[in-house]
Structure formats: C-alpha cells, structure tokens
Design an enzyme around this catalytic site. Structure first.
Site, PDB file in Angstrom:
ATOM      1  NE  ARG A  59       6.843   0.263  10.213  1.00  0.00           N
ATOM      2  CZ  ARG A  59       5.675   0.153   9.577  1.00  0.00           C
ATOM      3  NH1 ARG A  59       5.537   0.649   8.370  1.00  0.00           N
ATOM      4  NH2 ARG A  59       4.658  -0.449  10.135  1.00  0.00           N
TER       5      ARG A  59
ATOM      6  NE  ARG B 245      -3.806  -0.988   9.811  1.00  0.00           N
ATOM      7  CZ  ARG B 245      -2.734  -0.357   9.326  1.00  0.00           C
ATOM      8  NH1 ARG B 245      -2.662   0.944   9.336  1.00  0.00           N
ATOM      9  NH2 ARG B 245      -1.728  -1.050   8.847  1.00  0.00           N
TER      10      ARG B 245
ATOM     11  NE  ARG C 182       7.562  -2.693   5.992  1.00  0.00           N
ATOM     12  CZ  ARG C 182       6.246  -2.531   6.092  1.00  0.00           C
ATOM     13  NH1 ARG C 182       5.528  -2.237   5.032  1.00  0.00           N
ATOM     14  NH2 ARG C 182       5.656  -2.697   7.249  1.00  0.00           N
TER      15      ARG C 182
ATOM     16  NE  ARG D  12       2.462  -4.471  11.536  1.00  0.00           N
ATOM     17  CZ  ARG D  12       3.611  -4.291  10.868  1.00  0.00           C
ATOM     18  NH1 ARG D  12       4.717  -4.852  11.299  1.00  0.00           N
ATOM     19  NH2 ARG D  12       3.633  -3.545   9.798  1.00  0.00           N
TER      20      ARG D  12
ATOM     21  CE  LYS E 237      -2.187  -0.545   3.971  1.00  0.00           C
ATOM     22  NZ  LYS E 237      -1.657  -1.750   4.596  1.00  0.00           N
TER      23      LYS E 237
HETATM   24  P1  AMP Z   1       1.462   0.946   8.937  1.00  0.00           P
HETATM   25  O1  AMP Z   1       2.538   1.958   8.769  1.00  0.00           O
HETATM   26  O2  AMP Z   1       0.258   1.195   8.085  1.00  0.00           O
HETATM   27  O3  AMP Z   1       1.986  -0.462   8.826  1.00  0.00           O
HETATM   28  O4  AMP Z   1       0.923   1.106  10.455  1.00  0.00           O
HETATM   29  C1  AMP Z   1       1.803   0.873  11.542  1.00  0.00           C
HETATM   30  C2  AMP Z   1       1.011   0.712  12.813  1.00  0.00           C
HETATM   31  O5  AMP Z   1       0.305   1.920  13.120  1.00  0.00           O
HETATM   32  C3  AMP Z   1      -0.067  -0.364  12.818  1.00  0.00           C
HETATM   33  O6  AMP Z   1       0.450  -1.665  13.044  1.00  0.00           O
HETATM   34  C4  AMP Z   1      -0.936   0.113  13.983  1.00  0.00           C
HETATM   35  O7  AMP Z   1      -0.321  -0.143  15.227  1.00  0.00           O
HETATM   36  C5  AMP Z   1      -0.937   1.614  13.764  1.00  0.00           C
HETATM   37  N1  AMP Z   1      -2.039   2.047  12.868  1.00  0.00           N
HETATM   38  C6  AMP Z   1      -1.917   2.526  11.607  1.00  0.00           C
HETATM   39  N2  AMP Z   1      -3.108   2.839  11.086  1.00  0.00           N
HETATM   40  C7  AMP Z   1      -4.025   2.568  12.051  1.00  0.00           C
HETATM   41  C8  AMP Z   1      -5.449   2.670  12.116  1.00  0.00           C
HETATM   42  N3  AMP Z   1      -6.184   3.130  11.083  1.00  0.00           N
HETATM   43  N4  AMP Z   1      -6.062   2.279  13.260  1.00  0.00           N
HETATM   44  C9  AMP Z   1      -5.350   1.831  14.311  1.00  0.00           C
HETATM   45  N5  AMP Z   1      -4.013   1.705  14.311  1.00  0.00           N
HETATM   46  C10 AMP Z   1      -3.343   2.063  13.197  1.00  0.00           C
END
Ligand code: AMP
Length: 230
Positions: free
Chosen positions: A161, A89, A128, A172, A13
């Site tokens: 990360r 989400r 990654r 996740r 994404k």
């Molecule tokens: P990402 O960078 O999209 O992989 O997001 C990293 C982390 O941020 C996720 O594993 C969640 O802990 C948190 N996160 C991101 N987007 C959301 C969301 N819409 N709702 C809740 N937690 C989120």
C-alpha cells in the site's frame, strides 16, 4: 451483534476482522477499504481528495466518513450484525455513530481495543503486503501467503500500500494518539471496551476475541508504556 475494532495502524484489526466475519456471520465494514475504493477514480475530485489524504497518512474528513456510513447503514435490509474496522476514528465520528445507531435501533455490543507497541507498528507496516482485490493482508515473515506474492483467498497479486511506509506510518501514529486514542476512554465510560494484547500471534489474539464475544472476559489486558515518540 455489533462490534467495533479500535487500534493503531497494522495492529491486526484487518486480519482478525476477516476471521470474525466468517465465524460470527457479521458484515465487515473496513473504512480503509471503502475509502480506497472511492479513491480509485482519479477523475473524481472527491476520490482524488481522499487519495491524497490516505497517501499522506492523514485522516479523511468526518463528513465524508459519515456519509459513507450513513449509506451503508441504509443499505442493510435486516438487523444483521456489523463489525466496524477502522471506524470510528475520531470522537465526532463516535458521537455521530451513537446517534445513527439510536435512529436505526441498534446498539454497540463490544468495542475491542488492540494494544500494540509503536516500534512493532513500524516493523509490521514495512513487511505488510495487501491484496488489492479482497483486502486480505499478509506479513512477509509473521503471516506470509502460501504462494509468494499471491493472495491465499482470491489469487490476486499482492501489493505494498502506498501509505505503508515509515514516513506515512509516523503521521498515522501521531494522528492515532491525538484523534483516535481518546475513544478508549469514550467507550470505557460506556462500559463497552475491552483491551487485548495485539502483540500476540494471530491465533492467540483470535482466542481472546472469541472469549470477549462469547461474554467470558470483561477485561484482558492493561497497556503499559509502549509509546514511541515520533
Ligand atoms: P486502514 O485501511 O484502516 O489502515 O485506513 C487507511 C487510511 O484510510 C487511513 O490512514 C486514513 O487515511 C483513512 N481512514 C480509514 N478510516 C478512517 C476514518 N474512520 N476516519 C478518517 N480516515 C479514515
């Protein structure tokens, strides 16, 4: 044009968002990036709370997420298009977004669902590398930077990360199926969802996205059983 990208962690994404942002002149809102910025200050109790959740692979509370979205939407001075990456989400977030959009006179035009195999999620997460400054992500083999460990876009040193490890990735993924996957039906019922095969190489995924955003494809891919029990 307002777009939502849905999909499991490391489905691509973020990479596709950077391409679409440039090509279609939409504002990219990466919820993960917004939250990581908030989590930077260890003295801030809210930041610390967010950091602990992210590092353990858990979702951040809907209330915190919606406050951030609320602020973002209020900061727009025009009706420029938005690309949401990693938001919504949960069903609650999706319902609240619909309400907020109604208030702002916006509509969601496309919801693109990135379908991927769980085993590939775990492989991709382990390779990654991410730019801490511009958020660009790379993969050691599938999408390496031109210069080792250096971001092609801004030249910063790449990092792994803290949540990009197998343990956190499994949490996740579990959360993704329990809390985020129901959004596929939610947006299908609204007639907005198109699924794409996110196992393809970056260029091919990008072409599929172009077809959807250009209104040429209503349907691209149906998921077969790819779930890994973890
Ligand atoms: P990402 O960078 O999209 O992989 O997001 C990293 C982390 O941020 C996720 O594993 C969640 O802990 C948190 N996160 C991101 N987007 C959301 C969301 N819409 N709702 C809740 N937690 C989120």
């Amino acid at each position: 044009m307002n777009i939502i990208f849905l999909g499991a962690p490391s489905c691509g994404k973020g990479t596709q968002s950077k391409i679409v942002e440039k090509k279609y002149k939409v504002t990219h809102i990466s919820m993960g990036e917004l939250l990581r910025e908030k989590a930077e200050d260890p003295q801030d109790p809210l930041g610390l709370h967010i950091k602990q959740l992210i590092d353990n692979g858990r979702l951040v509370d809907d209330e915190i997420i919606m406050d951030l979205i609320h602020d973002k939407l209020n900061s727009f001075t025009s009706d420029e298009g938005i690309l949401f990456d990693g938001f919504p989400r949960t069903l609650e977030q999706a319902r609240l977004l619909d309400q907020l959009f109604r208030k702002h006179g916006r509509v969601i035009d496309h919801v693109i669902n990135f379908e991927i195999d769980d085993r590939v999620v775990l492989e991709r997460i382990q390779g990654r590398r991410t730019c801490p400054d511009c958020g660009m992500s790379y993969h050691l083999e599938l999408n390496p930077p031109k210069v080792e460990n250096t971001c092609d876009v801004c030249g910063s040193n790449l990092i792994i990360r803290k949540d990009d490890n197998v343990e956190s990735a499994k949490v996740r993924l579990t959360n993704y199926y329990a809390l985020t996957y129901p959004l596929v039906d939610y947006y299908k019922e609204q007639g907005k969802l198109v699924s794409i095969d996110a196992l393809q190489e970056i260029g091919k995924v990008s072409k599929d996205i172009d077809q959807i955003l250009g209104g040429k494809k209503q349907w691209l891919f149906v998921k077969t059983k790819r779930k890994l029990s973890c």
